[in-house]
Every structure is written in structure tokens, then in C-alpha cells.
Design a protein around this motif. Structure first.
Motif, short mmCIF file in Angstrom:
data_model
loop_
_atom_site.label_atom_id
_atom_site.label_comp_id
_atom_site.label_asym_id
_atom_site.label_seq_id
_atom_site.Cartn_x
_atom_site.Cartn_y
_atom_site.Cartn_z
N MET A 124 45.76 40.72 38.96
CA MET A 124 45.57 41.75 37.94
C MET A 124 45.47 43.12 38.60
N ARG A 125 46.15 44.13 38.07
CA ARG A 125 46.23 45.44 38.72
C ARG A 125 45.15 46.42 38.27
N ASN A 126 44.75 46.34 37.00
CA ASN A 126 43.73 47.25 36.48
C ASN A 126 43.11 46.65 35.23
N ASN A 127 42.12 47.34 34.66
CA ASN A 127 41.38 46.81 33.51
C ASN A 127 42.27 46.47 32.32
N ARG A 128 43.36 47.21 32.15
CA ARG A 128 44.21 47.02 30.97
C ARG A 128 45.49 46.25 31.27
N ASP A 129 45.54 45.58 32.38
CA ASP A 129 46.72 44.81 32.75
C ASP A 129 46.71 43.48 32.00
N VAL A 130 47.11 43.53 30.73
CA VAL A 130 47.07 42.34 29.87
C VAL A 130 48.06 41.27 30.32
N ARG A 131 48.97 41.63 31.23
CA ARG A 131 49.94 40.65 31.71
C ARG A 131 49.27 39.48 32.41
N GLY B 110 36.45 39.59 40.12
CA GLY B 110 36.80 39.76 41.52
C GLY B 110 35.92 38.88 42.38
N LEU B 111 36.25 38.78 43.65
CA LEU B 111 35.44 37.96 44.56
C LEU B 111 35.07 38.76 45.81
N GLU B 112 34.60 40.00 45.58
CA GLU B 112 34.03 40.76 46.66
C GLU B 112 32.59 40.28 46.86
N ALA B 113 31.88 40.87 47.79
CA ALA B 113 30.55 40.36 48.15
C ALA B 113 29.45 40.94 47.29
N ALA C 184 39.42 30.89 39.42
CA ALA C 184 40.52 31.84 39.19
C ALA C 184 39.95 33.24 39.29
N VAL C 185 40.53 34.08 40.14
CA VAL C 185 40.06 35.45 40.31
C VAL C 185 41.13 36.40 39.80
N LEU C 186 40.74 37.28 38.87
CA LEU C 186 41.71 38.17 38.25
C LEU C 186 42.23 39.21 39.22
N THR C 187 41.31 39.84 39.96
CA THR C 187 41.67 40.95 40.84
C THR C 187 40.73 40.98 42.04
N ARG C 188 41.07 41.71 43.08
CA ARG C 188 40.22 41.86 44.27
C ARG C 188 39.70 40.52 44.81
N PRO C 189 40.57 39.70 45.41
CA PRO C 189 40.11 38.41 45.94
C PRO C 189 38.91 38.56 46.88
N GLY C 190 39.01 39.44 47.86
CA GLY C 190 37.85 39.81 48.67
C GLY C 190 37.25 38.74 49.55
#
Length: 375
Positions: free
Chosen positions: A57-64, A9-12, A33-39
Motif C-alpha cells: 500500500m502506497r498511502n492512506n487512500r490507496d484503495v487498490r 505497518g510492521l515498524e517497531a 498481512a501488512v498493508l504498508t511499511r513492512p519494517g
């Protein structure tokens, strides 16, 4: 050389800010490339002209997420894939292996003895880490403590490279004018005592210790910089102790240097850290520091960090130490030798040297990728 940095993620947070500083100074072309939480940090990097790919990406197990990540790696013409944090290291290494990328580096920014990235370490996590690590070339540990922990997971020592985090000392230098303007914005009296902390609001950071510590120290404000799942609980604790008016929670912020200038004492009661970047940043701002765990300081000689004091992570100890500082008088300190030791320039230099070394080693051996191409 073209680099793709993959991060969870790219939170602070500390790892996110470290990546921002690395990319801003690299002489190689870099994308993220950020998987989740652009932030917040994603916004800052894009404003600086960095191309950031949001993968949703939606959650830890979102292998998509592997599909868009693999497509990006395959089509981007990257010479190096550099992952940051555990989840990005997992999916990023797999995608790089599938795409046949020759140089794959992973940085572990947040690994403790019992927890990593706010979660408890299990045998399954260790086993998964060992299996996926083999898909890359080298893992960067940000401290010797982190390297020991990785070796304890079963990662071969010869595949671990210790490269300490770096701090931009000039960016964090104390500024009296910024101190005044920041206190005005936060409605903090110019002469009030401000105890501050920076980090994600999660249980392991133990910011509840600081709320309890200042509860009976009059005319003292606690300034917490960061956001996270513990926010509501910390607010409720401050309300229950009757000091909510003396606790300021800024949320995630890209103005950490200004907020440090507004503080008088920096406190870090976390019992488990991988490096302790916030402590070094506070020292760059000339703050006296109270901390419970900081491998960055623990790996240096004692005289490298004047003004820093290690304490047990209890409200009683922090209350006493803060009270002592107030009683003896708090003054700004010159940047310590520890700050110079952990310069951002040295960090960038060592990371780039690692890319080049691994690339040269790979070019000397013939490796067939999963796609059947010679690398």
C-alpha cells in the motif's frame, strides 16, 4: 482455527510488538498481512517462521490494496480475520466482508481523545469508523479509556471488548551484564545517568520535553528508542541547546529489553495514550517511571505501581523529578503488581477465547455472505 492478522505497518511500535508477541504464543495457526511499511518487526516475525504477506500500500487512500487483500482473505482459508490499527481495520473489515469471512475482530491500539495514530480525529473519521465497524463482529479496546473513546464515537458498547495489552515480564527482566554491554556499544559511561524513552518519534509523544528537561542536568544522557517524523526536529533542538552529544537516538530497534536495562530512569511525557505499553515494559525492567498519561496504570489501584510517578508534561516538571531521583539515589526496583496484572499469557488467553466465542455465536445463526454462501 486459522488466523490472518492484518496490520497497517510492521515498524517497531507498540502495536507491532504486541502483535509479534501474540502471534508467537497463539495455539492457532497464524499469518500476517501488512498493508504498508513492512519494517523491522516484519523481519523478526519472518525469522521466527511466521508467514508475512506484504501488500505494498502506497498511502492512506490507496484503495487498490483492497484487491490483493481480498484475494488473500478469499483464498487463504482463514477462520478469523483480526485487524490491528485504524487503517488495517478499515481495509481489513471490508476485504473480510467481501470474502464472506464469518469471524472478524478489530483491535484499536492507538486512539486518544483528540488524536489517533499521530493524526487528529475528525467527524469524518468517526463516521467512517462507525460505518466500517458494522462489517465486523467485535472491536477490542486495549484499555477502559479506549473503550470509552470508541463508545464516544458511536460504536455500540455491546460490540466493544476490553482486552488489555500484555507484557512478557521475563523478556524485559533487568540484566546487569546486558546493561554493561549495551552501554559499551552506545559509548555510555558505566556510571553515567541515563534517562530513557521508547516510542515513535512523533509530536504527540512530546520527547522535546525530555531534551529540554535534561539540558541543565550535567552528566546525564537521554536515550530515545524509536524513529519517526520528529527525528530531525529533535536533533535540531538538542543541537540548539548544546547537548546533542548527550542525546542518543537509536532508531527503530528490536532490542528494547536490552536498551531498558541500560537506562536508569524511564520517562513518558506523552499527554495522550491508549494504554501505555512502554511504561509497563519499563516497570518490568525495574525502572523508576515518570509519565504523563498511562491508562494501564490509571485503571489500577495506586499501590499497584510503586516507583511510578505521574507528572504534567512540561520540561520544568520532568527536570525537577529527574533531579530529585538523582539526588536521592536511583536504584532498580522489583517488578510491580502492575506487571503481573498485564501478563502476555493472559492477553493471549483472552484473545483466543474471544475468537472461539464469536465463532460459536456465528455458528448458531445462519448468515448469508455477500458471495451467497452460508457461514
Amino acid at each position: 482455527m486459522k488466523i490472518l492478522h492484518v496490520i497497517t505497518g510492521l515498524e517497531a511500535g507498540g502495536a507491532e510488538r504486541q502483535l509479534r508477541d501474540l502471534v508467537a504464543r497463539q495455539r492457532f495457526a497464524s499469518e500476517v498481512a501488512v498493508l504498508t511499511r513492512p519494517g523491522l518487526i516484519s523481519q523478526v516475525m519472518q525469522a521466527d517462521g511466521v508467514k508475512v504477506h506484504h501488500l505494498g500500500m502506497r498511502n492512506n487512500r490507496d484503495v487498490r490494496v483492497l484487491v490483493p487483500l481480498w484475494r488473500l482473505v478469499r483464498s487463504g482459508g482463514y477462520d478469523v480475520i483480526h485487524t490491528h490499527l485504524f487503517r488495517a481495520g478499515l481495509y481489513g473489515r471490508i476485504a473480510a466482508w467481501m470474502a464472506g469471512t464469518s469471524v472478524v475482530v478489530a483491535s484499536e491500539h492507538s486512539i486518544g481523545d483528540q488524536h489517533f495514530e499521530g493524526r487528529r480525529i475528525t467527524g469524518a473519521i468517526r463516521a467512517l469508523s462507525r460505518a466500517v465497524e458494522r462489517l465486523g463482529n467485535v472491536t477490542i479496546a486495549v484499555s477502559s479509556a479506549a473503550a470509552r473513546r470508541l463508545a464516544g464515537w458511536g460504536i455500540p458498547a455491546e460490540r466493544i471488548e476490553v482486552i488489555a495489552n500484555g507484557v512478557d515480564a521475563k523478556a524485559f527482566a533487568f540484566d546487569p551484564a546486558v546493561r554493561q554491554s549495551t552501554r559499551t556499544q552506545l559509548t555510555i559511561p558505566s556510571g553515567g545517568i541515563v534517562v530513557g524513552a521508547v516510542g515513535r518519534l512523533e509530536p504527540g509523544k512530546r520527547f522535546d520535553v525530555l531534551i529540554e528537561a535534561i539540558a541543565t542536568i550535567p552528566d546525564t544522557v537521554l536515550l530515545l528508542v524509536g524513529d519517526g517524523p520528529e527525528r530531525a526536529r529533535l536533533v535540531e533542538l538538542a543541537r540548539r541547546l548544546g547537548i546533542l552529544h548527550r542525546v542518543i537516538l537509536t532508531g527503530a530497534s528490536d532490542e528494547v529489553p536490552a536498551l531498558l536495562s541500560a537506562m536508569d530512569v524511564f520517562a513518558a511525557p506523552s499527554q495522550e495514550e491508549t494504554f501505555g505499553l512502554a511504561v509497563i515494559e519499563a516497570m518490568a525492567c525495574g525502572l523508576p517511571v515518570l509519565y504523563s498519561a498511562c491508562p494501564a496504570l490509571e485503571e489500577l489501584p495506586a499501590d499497584a505501581a510503586p516507583g511510578a510517578r505521574r507528572l504534567p508534561s512540561t520540561a520544568e516538571h520532568y527536570h525537577r523529578a529527574i533531579s530529585d531521583l538523582i539526588h536521592t539515589g536511583i536504584s532498580r526496583l522489583p517488578p510491580s503488581p502492575a506487571v503481573a496484572h498485564y501478563s502476555i499469557e493472559l492477553h493471549v488467553e483472552r484473545v483466543e477465547a474471544l475468537y472461539t466465542r464469536v465463532r460459536d455465536q456465528r455458528s448458531q445463526s445462519k448468515v448469508i455472505s455477500p458471495a451467497g454462501r452460508k457461514q
